[in-house]
Design an enzyme around this catalytic site. Structure first.
Site, PDB file in Angstrom:
ATOM      1  N   CYS A 211       1.370   8.618  -7.657  1.00 26.54           N
ATOM      2  CA  CYS A 211       0.184   8.797  -6.527  1.00 26.54           C
ATOM      3  C   CYS A 211       0.454  10.250  -6.011  1.00 26.54           C
ATOM      4  O   CYS A 211       1.594  10.613  -5.540  1.00 26.54           O
ATOM      5  CB  CYS A 211       0.224   7.721  -5.808  1.00 26.54           C
ATOM      6  SG  CYS A 211      -1.087   7.612  -4.660  1.00 26.54           S
TER       7      CYS A 211
ATOM      8  N   CYS B 188       1.980   8.708   1.575  1.00 28.19           N
ATOM      9  CA  CYS B 188       2.598   7.678   2.648  1.00 28.19           C
ATOM     10  C   CYS B 188       4.052   7.729   2.525  1.00 28.19           C
ATOM     11  O   CYS B 188       4.730   7.508   1.504  1.00 28.19           O
ATOM     12  CB  CYS B 188       2.036   6.405   1.917  1.00 28.19           C
ATOM     13  SG  CYS B 188       0.160   6.515   1.346  1.00 28.19           S
TER      14      CYS B 188
ATOM     15  N   CYS C 121       6.261   5.033   0.649  1.00 29.67           N
ATOM     16  CA  CYS C 121       5.982   4.348  -0.655  1.00 29.67           C
ATOM     17  C   CYS C 121       6.654   5.241  -1.845  1.00 29.67           C
ATOM     18  O   CYS C 121       6.725   6.573  -2.048  1.00 29.67           O
ATOM     19  CB  CYS C 121       4.462   4.689  -0.879  1.00 29.67           C
ATOM     20  SG  CYS C 121       3.912   4.038  -2.374  1.00 29.67           S
TER      21      CYS C 121
ATOM     22  N   CYS D  76      -3.661 -10.514  -7.379  1.00 31.22           N
ATOM     23  CA  CYS D  76      -4.031  -9.052  -6.821  1.00 31.22           C
ATOM     24  C   CYS D  76      -3.580  -8.096  -7.614  1.00 31.22           C
ATOM     25  O   CYS D  76      -2.377  -7.944  -8.003  1.00 31.22           O
ATOM     26  CB  CYS D  76      -3.384  -9.066  -5.353  1.00 31.22           C
ATOM     27  SG  CYS D  76      -3.932  -7.298  -4.435  1.00 31.22           S
TER      28      CYS D  76
ATOM     29  N   CYS E 102      -8.342 -10.026  -6.288  1.00 31.83           N
ATOM     30  CA  CYS E 102      -8.031  -9.011  -5.168  1.00 31.83           C
ATOM     31  C   CYS E 102      -7.663  -7.632  -5.951  1.00 31.83           C
ATOM     32  O   CYS E 102      -6.906  -8.060  -7.232  1.00 31.83           O
ATOM     33  CB  CYS E 102      -6.754  -9.621  -4.202  1.00 31.83           C
ATOM     34  SG  CYS E 102      -6.488  -8.588  -3.091  1.00 31.83           S
TER      35      CYS E 102
ATOM     36  N   CYS F 242      -8.934  -7.706   3.057  1.00 32.94           N
ATOM     37  CA  CYS F 242      -7.753  -7.983   3.048  1.00 32.94           C
ATOM     38  C   CYS F 242      -7.007  -6.778   3.692  1.00 32.94           C
ATOM     39  O   CYS F 242      -6.964  -5.685   3.038  1.00 32.94           O
ATOM     40  CB  CYS F 242      -6.941  -8.494   1.675  1.00 32.94           C
ATOM     41  SG  CYS F 242      -5.270  -8.601   1.800  1.00 32.94           S
TER      42      CYS F 242
ATOM     43  N   ARG G 102      -0.664 -12.902   6.414  1.00 32.13           N
ATOM     44  CA  ARG G 102       0.464 -12.975   5.353  1.00 32.13           C
ATOM     45  C   ARG G 102       1.572 -12.336   5.590  1.00 32.13           C
ATOM     46  O   ARG G 102       1.838 -11.226   6.151  1.00 32.13           O
ATOM     47  CB  ARG G 102      -0.477 -12.316   4.069  1.00 32.13           C
ATOM     48  CG  ARG G 102       0.738 -12.426   2.789  1.00 32.13           C
ATOM     49  CD  ARG G 102       0.313 -11.795   1.642  1.00 32.13           C
ATOM     50  NE  ARG G 102      -1.231 -12.314   1.280  1.00 32.13           N
ATOM     51  CZ  ARG G 102      -2.484 -11.961   1.034  1.00 32.13           C
ATOM     52  NH1 ARG G 102      -2.394 -10.733   0.785  1.00 32.13           N
ATOM     53  NH2 ARG G 102      -3.578 -12.632   0.588  1.00 32.13           N
TER      54      ARG G 102
HETATM   55  S1  SF4 Z   1       0.722   3.596  -0.557  1.00 35.69           S
HETATM   56 FE1  SF4 Z   1       1.793   4.497  -2.506  1.00 35.69          FE
HETATM   57  S2  SF4 Z   1       0.179   4.164  -4.244  1.00 35.69           S
HETATM   58 FE2  SF4 Z   1      -0.986   3.742  -2.212  1.00 35.69          FE
HETATM   59  S3  SF4 Z   1      -1.605   5.645  -1.776  1.00 35.69           S
HETATM   60 FE3  SF4 Z   1      -0.079   5.712  -0.759  1.00 35.69          FE
HETATM   61  S4  SF4 Z   1       1.501   6.874  -1.914  1.00 35.69           S
HETATM   62 FE4  SF4 Z   1      -0.547   6.082  -3.214  1.00 35.69          FE
END
Ligand code: SF4
Length: 317
Positions: free
Chosen positions: A55, A59, A62, A99, A130, A190, A262
């Site tokens: 990705c 984040c 992540c 999901c 989901c 959600c 949740r």
């Molecule tokens: S949480 Fe992870 S998968 Fe989702 S947008 Fe952020 S970096 Fe990408």
């Protein structure tokens, strides 16, 4: 009921809930929980990563961000049949909602075509559907709705103030915009956040106040505890004190009494006793299955045994 369902919670109101003596907070949360739900029922969802890793977003929590060396390999979008096999297995294990998560900043047109086929297939198995695919345009939200998508999972993550410590590649407003498109398309929302990322209680209050200001409230509010993954910037963040996690659940229950709250990521590191307190505080949904996207989750057998010990049963779809 009108007095319970409010969208005018101020930060100070929410902060005052966090500051209540623990037993008072839990009593209020449990009382509201019983008013709107059968306190013995827990909604069970299964989350499958249909497109893992690689990705472009940053984040900080992540393991799927391409920016961090976490050992998660970028994979292609799963084939339709493989997704449907997983959905059948989830249904057989007792899930009522399936999901599908993809590690995208936002889906492309052809991605939406593929996910729509998955939604139609999963729906035809008698499961609620989901998806969590990143940011959505109006057109993408409409197409997913037409395919039968019931819920869209898109977190706010944290308070508006702490947000830029966690992610810089998209704005808080962009998250709110996606939620508005989802709502406008008629898909249930959600939306929750992650705690234990180094934020303080005021940030947890800011997250809940922002969620509770959404009108209507999200139908489903996942509260995640950070899973610290080696290689991510939050790897060495101090763990949140379990009672502070329980407080967050209780405050979410009071601020959004009709939403399903949740107990999400982080259960693997939680004791059974902490999880029991979360159910007492008004949590009434869990993710079931050995993995949450790429991070571990308690084994289904353990969850079944815990639910049995607590006298809880799966909520029908
Ligand atoms: S949480 Fe992870 S998968 Fe989702 S947008 Fe952020 S970096 Fe990408």
């Amino acid at each position: 009921m009108a007095d319970d369902i409010r969208h005018d919670w101020t930060r100070a109101d929410i902060a005052a809930l966090f500051a209540l003596p623990f037993n008072e907070l839990i009593f209020r949360a449990q009382s509201l929980h019983r008013k709107y739900f059968d306190a013995r029922e827990v909604q069970i969802s299964t989350l499958l990563s249909i497109k893992t890793g690689g990705c472009p977003e940053d984040c900080a929590y992540c393991p799927q961000s391409a920016r961090y060396d976490t050992g998660v390999r970028a994979e292609k979008l799963m084939a339709l049949n493989a997704v449907l096999d997983e959905a059948r297995a989830a249904k057989a294990a007792g899930a009522s909602r399936f999901c599908m998560g993809a590690a995208w900043r936002e889906p492309k047109d052809r991605d939406v075509d593929s996910v729509c086929a998955m939604v139609e297939g999963v729906k035809s198995l008698g499961l609620e559907t989901c998806a969590t695919l990143g940011m959505l345009t109006k057109d993408h939200a409409k197409r997913l709705k037409n395919a039968g998508l019931d819920y869209y999972y898109h977190n706010l993550d944290t308070s508006p103030e702490f947000y830029s410590d966690i992610i810089t590649t998209r704005t808080y407003q962009e998250r709110l915009d996606t939620l508005a498109e989802v709502r406008a398309a008629g898909i249930a929302v959600c939306c929750g956040g992650i705690v234990g990322m180094g934020e303080d209680e005021a940030d947890r209050a800011g997250l809940i106040a922002t969620l509770a200001a959404l009108d209507p409230h999200p139908e489903s509010v996942p509260i995640n505890a950070l899973v610290r993954v080696a290689g991510t910037p939050l790897d060495d963040t101090a763990a949140l004190e379990p009672l502070d996690f329980v407080r967050t659940i209780a405050v979410a229950r009071i601020a959004m009494p009709k939403s399903v709250v949740r107990l999400s990521a982080g259960r693997e590191e939680m004791s059974d006793e902490t999880q029991a307190l979360c159910f007492l505080a008004g949590a009434n949904s869990i993710f079931y299955g050995p993995k949450l996207l790429t991070t571990p989750n308690p084994a289904a057998d353990h969850d079944r045994a815990l639910m049995e010990r607590l006298g809880l049963r799966p909520m029908p779809a």
